[in-house]
Design an enzyme around this catalytic site. Structure first.
Site, PDB file in Angstrom:
ATOM      1  CG  HIS A 150     -30.308  -7.945 110.846  1.00 43.05           C
ATOM      2  ND1 HIS A 150     -30.538  -7.292 112.024  1.00 43.05           N
ATOM      3  CD2 HIS A 150     -30.025  -9.225 111.197  1.00 43.05           C
ATOM      4  CE1 HIS A 150     -30.394  -8.120 113.038  1.00 43.05           C
ATOM      5  NE2 HIS A 150     -30.095  -9.290 112.567  1.00 43.05           N
ATOM      6  CB  CYS A 169     -24.647 -10.687 114.429  1.00 41.06           C
ATOM      7  SG  CYS A 169     -25.541 -11.860 115.473  1.00 41.06           S
ATOM      8  CG  HIS A 175     -27.912 -13.132 110.919  1.00 39.80           C
ATOM      9  ND1 HIS A 175     -27.043 -12.065 110.920  1.00 39.80           N
ATOM     10  CD2 HIS A 175     -28.701 -12.984 112.018  1.00 39.80           C
ATOM     11  CE1 HIS A 175     -27.271 -11.313 111.993  1.00 39.80           C
ATOM     12  NE2 HIS A 175     -28.286 -11.840 112.672  1.00 39.80           N
ATOM     13  CG  HIS A 177     -33.318 -12.604 113.562  1.00 38.96           C
ATOM     14  ND1 HIS A 177     -32.802 -13.514 114.456  1.00 38.96           N
ATOM     15  CD2 HIS A 177     -32.323 -11.692 113.330  1.00 38.96           C
ATOM     16  CE1 HIS A 177     -31.560 -13.174 114.757  1.00 38.96           C
ATOM     17  NE2 HIS A 177     -31.248 -12.075 114.082  1.00 38.96           N
ATOM     18  CG  ASP A 215     -42.975 -10.142 105.799  1.00 36.24           C
ATOM     19  OD1 ASP A 215     -42.224 -10.815 106.541  1.00 36.24           O
ATOM     20  OD2 ASP A 215     -43.880 -10.640 105.107  1.00 36.24           O
ATOM     21  CG  HIS A 216     -40.584 -12.336 103.064  1.00 34.50           C
ATOM     22  ND1 HIS A 216     -41.555 -12.440 104.034  1.00 34.50           N
ATOM     23  CD2 HIS A 216     -40.269 -13.612 102.694  1.00 34.50           C
ATOM     24  CE1 HIS A 216     -41.824 -13.726 104.251  1.00 34.50           C
ATOM     25  NE2 HIS A 216     -41.053 -14.452 103.455  1.00 34.50           N
ATOM     26  CD  GLU A 260     -32.115  -9.917 116.854  1.00 35.09           C
ATOM     27  OE1 GLU A 260     -31.890  -8.890 116.186  1.00 35.09           O
ATOM     28  OE2 GLU A 260     -31.330 -10.355 117.704  1.00 35.09           O
TER      29      GLU A 260
END
Length: 277
Positions: A150, A169, A175, A177, A215-216, A260
């Site tokens: 994100h 960020c 980037h 997580h 996810d992904h 996170e």
């Protein structure tokens, strides 16, 4: 107002159990519990007592006494096949919820003035149950994992404000997580099944509506909720709550906790959730 503190004692025990209860066929047991086979767990029990800090000792409770009480309460469980070696569970399903209630009943009489505040019993790192003082409900938490990228960027703010508030960020390329998502439901234990929710059904629903959905992905680019909404941990937790709705398999959604990272954790209580629910 009298000051008070919470003292938590953590202990472990190992036990085996199965769900081949006479009231269920093997197929029914598999549907309700996921498995009917004999299997074991390394359980972790956290016992929380609370009260004023003694002026004489500087303690809420004598830790040595707490340790002795907790070990005595769970002593009949360690290295046992619960269905056969613990009278309570010859007829009652040895579920996490029922074990939690059993341990509460054994612990509570040893702490004066209702000082037993909470017990938390974990089967493994992916599931735990909790029971609290003054509540008939039991809480059950499942832990899930997903990965996502994100960029923290609020469209209503200037580029300069975004850089100042979000720092690195706000990197235009984003980037990522490795998120851990805890979903907690609450409810009264069904005496027939010993559960508050059908865990296999809960897992399927959470994975479909939240985990597989996020996810992904690059949240800003791939997930409709975040095309205009800043994908902070708080907003991700709130979006997970909204996608799950108020109930999961008959139990009420109580809490979303999103990790996170090991240092950044958000806890969210939506409508109908929270400690006062």
């Amino acid at each position: 107002m009298t000051d008070h503190a919470y003292l938590i004692r953590k202990e472990t025990f190992s036990a085996a159990h199965h769900y081949r209860m006479p009231r269920f066929t093997r197929e029914e047991a598999e549907r309700i519990y996921g498995t009917a086979a004999v299997h074991g767990h390394n359980y972790t029990l956290e016992t929380t007592v609370f009260g004023p800090v003694s002026e004489r000792t500087g303690m809420v409770e004598n830790l040595t006494v707490v340790k002795q009480v907790v070990r005595r309460a769970m002593g009949g469980l360690n290295e046992k096949l619960l269905n056969e070696e613990v009278e309570r569970f010859r007829e009652e399903p040895p579920t996490l919820e029922n074990l939690c209630a059993y341990l509460w009943e054994r612990l509570a009489p040893f702490f004066a003035e209702g000082r037993l505040f909470r017990i938390k019993l974990a089967e493994d790192e992916t599931i735990y149950a909790e029971k609290e003082r003054g509540r008939s409900e039991v809480f059950l938490t499942r832990v899930y994992h997903f990965c996502a990228a994100h960029r923290l960027h609020e469209p209503a703010l200037s580029e300069e404000e975004n850089r100042r508030i979000f720092g690195r960020c706000n990197n235009p390329n984003g980037h990522g997580h490795n998120y851990d998502l805890e979903v907690t439901v609450r409810g009264v234990v069904d005496p027939a099944t010993g559960t508050i929710v059908n865990v296999p059904e809960m897992d399927a629903l959470v994975r479909e509506r939240v985990v597989d959905y996020l996810d992904h992905t690059h949240l800003n680019l791939d997930v409709p909720e975040f095309r205009e909404l800043n994908p902070t941990a708080e907003n991700i937790a709130r979006a997970a709550w909204e996608r799950l709705g108020g109930e999961l398999g008959g139990a009420r959604l109580h809490r979303i906790r999103l990790f996170e990272s090991a240092r950044n954790i958000v806890e969210y209580h939506g409508p109908g959730g929270g400690e006062e629910g």
